[in-house]
Write a protein that holds these residues in place. Structure first.
Motif, short mmCIF file in Angstrom:
data_model
loop_
_atom_site.label_atom_id
_atom_site.label_comp_id
_atom_site.label_asym_id
_atom_site.label_seq_id
_atom_site.Cartn_x
_atom_site.Cartn_y
_atom_site.Cartn_z
N ARG A 69 17.41 -16.01 16.20
CA ARG A 69 18.58 -15.23 15.81
C ARG A 69 18.51 -14.90 14.32
N ALA A 70 18.92 -13.69 13.99
CA ALA A 70 19.01 -13.27 12.59
C ALA A 70 20.45 -12.80 12.37
N GLU A 71 21.24 -13.65 11.74
CA GLU A 71 22.64 -13.33 11.48
C GLU A 71 22.75 -12.58 10.16
N LEU A 72 23.15 -11.32 10.26
CA LEU A 72 23.29 -10.48 9.07
C LEU A 72 24.45 -10.98 8.22
N ARG A 73 24.19 -11.19 6.94
CA ARG A 73 25.22 -11.67 6.02
C ARG A 73 25.75 -10.55 5.13
N HIS A 74 24.85 -9.67 4.67
CA HIS A 74 25.29 -8.59 3.78
C HIS A 74 24.22 -7.51 3.70
N VAL A 75 24.65 -6.29 3.46
CA VAL A 75 23.74 -5.16 3.29
C VAL A 75 24.04 -4.49 1.95
N PHE A 76 22.99 -4.27 1.17
CA PHE A 76 23.08 -3.52 -0.08
C PHE A 76 22.29 -2.22 0.09
N VAL A 77 22.81 -1.12 -0.41
CA VAL A 77 22.09 0.16 -0.35
C VAL A 77 22.11 0.81 -1.73
N ASP A 78 21.15 1.69 -1.95
CA ASP A 78 21.13 2.42 -3.22
C ASP A 78 21.46 3.90 -3.05
N GLY A 79 21.65 4.34 -1.80
CA GLY A 79 21.97 5.73 -1.55
C GLY A 79 20.80 6.67 -1.67
N ARG A 80 19.60 6.10 -1.91
CA ARG A 80 18.38 6.91 -2.07
C ARG A 80 17.30 6.52 -1.06
N GLY A 81 17.71 5.85 0.02
CA GLY A 81 16.73 5.50 1.05
C GLY A 81 16.26 4.07 1.03
N HIS A 82 16.93 3.21 0.28
CA HIS A 82 16.56 1.79 0.24
C HIS A 82 17.75 0.95 0.64
N ALA A 83 17.48 -0.13 1.39
CA ALA A 83 18.53 -1.08 1.75
C ALA A 83 17.93 -2.48 1.69
N VAL A 84 18.77 -3.44 1.36
CA VAL A 84 18.39 -4.85 1.39
C VAL A 84 19.40 -5.54 2.31
N ALA A 85 18.88 -6.22 3.31
CA ALA A 85 19.72 -6.93 4.27
C ALA A 85 19.49 -8.43 4.11
N LEU A 86 20.55 -9.15 3.75
CA LEU A 86 20.48 -10.60 3.64
C LEU A 86 20.87 -11.20 4.99
N HIS A 87 20.09 -12.19 5.44
CA HIS A 87 20.38 -12.77 6.75
C HIS A 87 20.10 -14.27 6.77
N HIS A 88 20.59 -14.91 7.82
CA HIS A 88 20.30 -16.33 8.07
C HIS A 88 19.60 -16.41 9.42
N ILE A 89 18.43 -17.04 9.42
CA ILE A 89 17.62 -17.17 10.63
C ILE A 89 17.82 -18.55 11.23
N THR A 90 17.97 -18.59 12.56
CA THR A 90 17.94 -19.85 13.29
C THR A 90 16.98 -19.66 14.47
N ALA A 91 16.22 -20.70 14.75
CA ALA A 91 15.29 -20.67 15.87
C ALA A 91 14.86 -22.09 16.21
N GLU A 92 14.40 -22.25 17.44
CA GLU A 92 13.82 -23.52 17.87
C GLU A 92 12.48 -23.23 18.51
N ARG A 93 11.53 -24.10 18.22
CA ARG A 93 10.18 -23.92 18.75
C ARG A 93 9.48 -25.27 18.80
N VAL A 100 16.80 -20.93 7.97
CA VAL A 100 16.41 -20.41 6.66
C VAL A 100 17.17 -19.13 6.34
N ASP A 101 17.31 -18.87 5.05
CA ASP A 101 17.85 -17.60 4.58
C ASP A 101 16.69 -16.70 4.20
N GLY A 102 16.90 -15.42 4.34
CA GLY A 102 15.87 -14.45 3.96
C GLY A 102 16.47 -13.07 3.83
N CYS A 103 15.60 -12.09 3.67
CA CYS A 103 16.09 -10.72 3.58
C CYS A 103 15.01 -9.75 4.04
#
Length: 131
Positions: A69-93, A100-103
């Motif tokens: 699962r990747a739970e989206l926490r926040h999205v940042f955009v620059d209005g010029r074609g770039h976005a950064v998505a912050l998320h929290h990952i959970t998984a079992e294997r 973990v947190d990532g983007c």
């Protein structure tokens, strides 16, 4: 004020991913989309084209018995074609839990995602979990 269309696109992509609606996700990407995954494990590398990217996503779900699962926490955009998505990952294997947190750093052309750079806070931890 309305949300920027690129932020909406990213939210739609995360929603499709969480529903494991890979056809919907495919419709949000360009045909030549690339997803860059850091690390030195079987699921790292550069995945070029919709088939390769969607295949890698399928493998994430297969390797984790559907628990990824990747739970989206926040999205940042620059209005010029770039976005950064912050998320929290959970998984079992293989009896191990991964939290973990990532983007994602996304490039958007028109109304489609064309490039995805994945960033993690600990590459060694990723290699260990997926290795």
């Amino acid at each position: 004020m309305a949300e920027h269309p690129h932020a909406t696109l990213v939210r739609e992509a995360y929603d499709a991913f969480l529903r494991v609606d890979l056809d919907a996700l495919r419709g949000l990407m360009t045909a030549d989309v690339t997803h860059h995954v850091p690390g030195s494990h079987a699921l790292s590398g550069d995945f070029k084209g919709q088939a390769a990217v969607i295949g890698m996503y399928r493998r994430l779900f297969q390797e984790t018995g559907g628990s990824f699962r990747a739970e989206l926490r926040h999205v940042f955009v620059d209005g010029r074609g770039h976005a950064v998505a912050l998320h929290h990952i959970t998984a079992e294997r293989e009896g191990r839990r991964h939290r973990v947190d990532g983007c994602l750093v996304l490039r958007i052309v028109g109304d489609r995602i064309t490039d995805i750079d994945e960033c993690v806070d600990d590459v060694d931890k990723e290699n260990e979990f997926w290795g």
